[in-house]
Motif scaffolding. Structure first.
Motif, PDB file in Angstrom:
ATOM      1  N   UNK A  17       0.823  -1.209   0.000  1.00 23.78           N
ATOM      2  CA  UNK A  17       0.000   0.000   0.000  1.00 23.78           C
ATOM      3  C   UNK A  17       0.861   1.265   0.000  1.00 23.78           C
ATOM      4  N   UNK A  18       1.982   1.228   0.719  1.00 25.21           N
ATOM      5  CA  UNK A  18       2.837   2.416   0.788  1.00 25.21           C
ATOM      6  C   UNK A  18       3.742   2.577  -0.431  1.00 25.21           C
ATOM      7  N   UNK A  19       3.967   1.502  -1.163  1.00 25.58           N
ATOM      8  CA  UNK A  19       4.862   1.569  -2.329  1.00 25.58           C
ATOM      9  C   UNK A  19       4.141   1.821  -3.649  1.00 25.58           C
ATOM     10  N   UNK A  20       2.866   1.524  -3.713  1.00 26.34           N
ATOM     11  CA  UNK A  20       2.119   1.681  -4.970  1.00 26.34           C
ATOM     12  C   UNK A  20       0.920   2.580  -4.771  1.00 26.34           C
ATOM     13  N   UNK A  21       0.864   3.710  -5.409  1.00 26.49           N
ATOM     14  CA  UNK A  21       1.923   4.292  -6.230  1.00 26.49           C
ATOM     15  C   UNK A  21       3.055   4.835  -5.359  1.00 26.49           C
ATOM     16  N   UNK A  22       4.198   5.000  -5.965  1.00 30.07           N
ATOM     17  CA  UNK A  22       5.371   5.486  -5.253  1.00 30.07           C
ATOM     18  C   UNK A  22       5.121   6.895  -4.708  1.00 30.07           C
ATOM     19  N   UNK A 106      -4.270   4.230   4.213  1.00 31.34           N
ATOM     20  CA  UNK A 106      -4.950   3.225   5.024  1.00 31.34           C
ATOM     21  C   UNK A 106      -6.466   3.386   4.978  1.00 31.34           C
ATOM     22  N   UNK A 107      -6.946   4.433   4.365  1.00 30.20           N
ATOM     23  CA  UNK A 107      -8.391   4.661   4.262  1.00 30.20           C
ATOM     24  C   UNK A 107      -8.924   4.096   2.950  1.00 30.20           C
ATOM     25  N   UNK A 108     -10.166   3.654   2.984  1.00 24.07           N
ATOM     26  CA  UNK A 108     -10.788   3.138   1.767  1.00 24.07           C
ATOM     27  C   UNK A 108     -11.021   4.272   0.783  1.00 24.07           C
ATOM     28  N   UNK A 109     -10.618   4.057  -0.460  1.00 27.94           N
ATOM     29  CA  UNK A 109     -10.881   4.995  -1.538  1.00 27.94           C
ATOM     30  C   UNK A 109     -11.401   4.209  -2.729  1.00 27.94           C
ATOM     31  N   UNK A 110     -11.877   4.911  -3.741  1.00 31.31           N
ATOM     32  CA  UNK A 110     -12.357   4.226  -4.940  1.00 31.31           C
ATOM     33  C   UNK A 110     -11.261   3.375  -5.575  1.00 31.31           C
ATOM     34  N   UNK A 113     -10.220   0.147  -2.344  1.00 32.74           N
ATOM     35  CA  UNK A 113     -11.278  -0.133  -1.372  1.00 32.74           C
ATOM     36  C   UNK A 113     -10.855  -1.080  -0.254  1.00 32.74           C
ATOM     37  N   UNK A 114      -9.809  -1.879  -0.465  1.00 32.32           N
ATOM     38  CA  UNK A 114      -9.355  -2.836   0.541  1.00 32.32           C
ATOM     39  C   UNK A 114      -8.250  -2.294   1.447  1.00 32.32           C
ATOM     40  N   UNK A 115      -7.905  -1.015   1.325  1.00 28.77           N
ATOM     41  CA  UNK A 115      -6.812  -0.444   2.121  1.00 28.77           C
ATOM     42  C   UNK A 115      -7.016  -0.611   3.622  1.00 28.77           C
ATOM     43  N   UNK A 116      -8.207  -0.367   4.187  1.00 29.59           N
ATOM     44  CA  UNK A 116      -8.352  -0.497   5.640  1.00 29.59           C
ATOM     45  C   UNK A 116      -8.164  -1.931   6.144  1.00 29.59           C
ATOM     46  N   UNK A 117      -8.243  -2.905   5.234  1.00 23.50           N
ATOM     47  CA  UNK A 117      -8.020  -4.300   5.627  1.00 23.50           C
ATOM     48  C   UNK A 117      -6.650  -4.788   5.174  1.00 23.50           C
ATOM     49  N   UNK A 118      -5.797  -3.869   4.749  1.00 25.91           N
ATOM     50  CA  UNK A 118      -4.485  -4.216   4.199  1.00 25.91           C
ATOM     51  C   UNK A 118      -4.643  -5.325   3.160  1.00 25.91           C
ATOM     52  N   UNK A 119      -5.500  -5.001   2.182  1.00 26.47           N
ATOM     53  CA  UNK A 119      -5.785  -5.912   1.068  1.00 26.47           C
ATOM     54  C   UNK A 119      -6.298  -7.273   1.524  1.00 26.47           C
TER      55      UNK A 119
END
Length: 155
Positions: A17-22, A106-110, A113-119
């Motif tokens: 999540x932190x690397x993509x996008x850079x 870490x927040x869900x965005x369009x 959408x899976x960011x809050x669950x760390x994919x």
């Protein structure tokens, strides 16, 4: 064999999540720095200086029958910024800009959408704590912020 912890997968997905996008002009690294980072901004996941604790976890059975467990853990991280001069307001602002970037990712965005669950590796994750440090070095002003991403999982 069932997983004994969701922690390894959560660290991996936090890095994704932190690397993509850079993030422009920022290295996102797994664990402690191995290269000279004296003059670059970086985010380290699973590391803080002056300590070897990458994460801390706690588990308990979630119900009678002992079939599944609830796991709560905190992933340690470190943001480090350097200015090359004595401008503390600038490096302090940069540290908090990067902290905001972590929180936003870490927040869900369009797009994510899976960011809050760390994919999908945990039930939820959130930025939960931070400690600011500032110092003068022979390379100029440095500001750093130790942070914790707290997660909850069912294993």
């Amino acid at each position: 064999m069932p997983a004994t912890s969701a922690l390894p997968g959560a660290i991996t997905q936090l890095l994704v999540i932190l690397r993509e996008p850079a993030i422009d002009n920022v290295d996102v690294i797994d664990g402690p720095p191995v290269n000279d980072v004296q003059t670059q901004d970086f985010i380290a996941v699973g590391w803080v200086p002056d300590g070897d604790q990458a994460a801390e976890l706690q588990q308990s059975f979630n119900s009678a029958g002992a079939r599944t467990k609830d796991e709560t853990f905190g992933i340690s991280g470190w943001i480090d910024c350097w200015s090359g001069d004595t401008d503390f307001p600038a490096v302090r602002a940069r540290v908090f800009e990067l902290l905001a970037e972590i929180e936003q990712r870490l927040r869900a965005t369009d797009l994510h959408p899976e960011a809050p669950t760390l994919n999908g590796s945990v039930l939820w994750a959130e930025l939960s704590a931070g400690v600011l440090r500032q110092s003068h070095t022979d390379q100029g002003a440095r500001a750093a912020l130790g942070f914790t991403v707290t997660c909850h999982a069912r294993i």
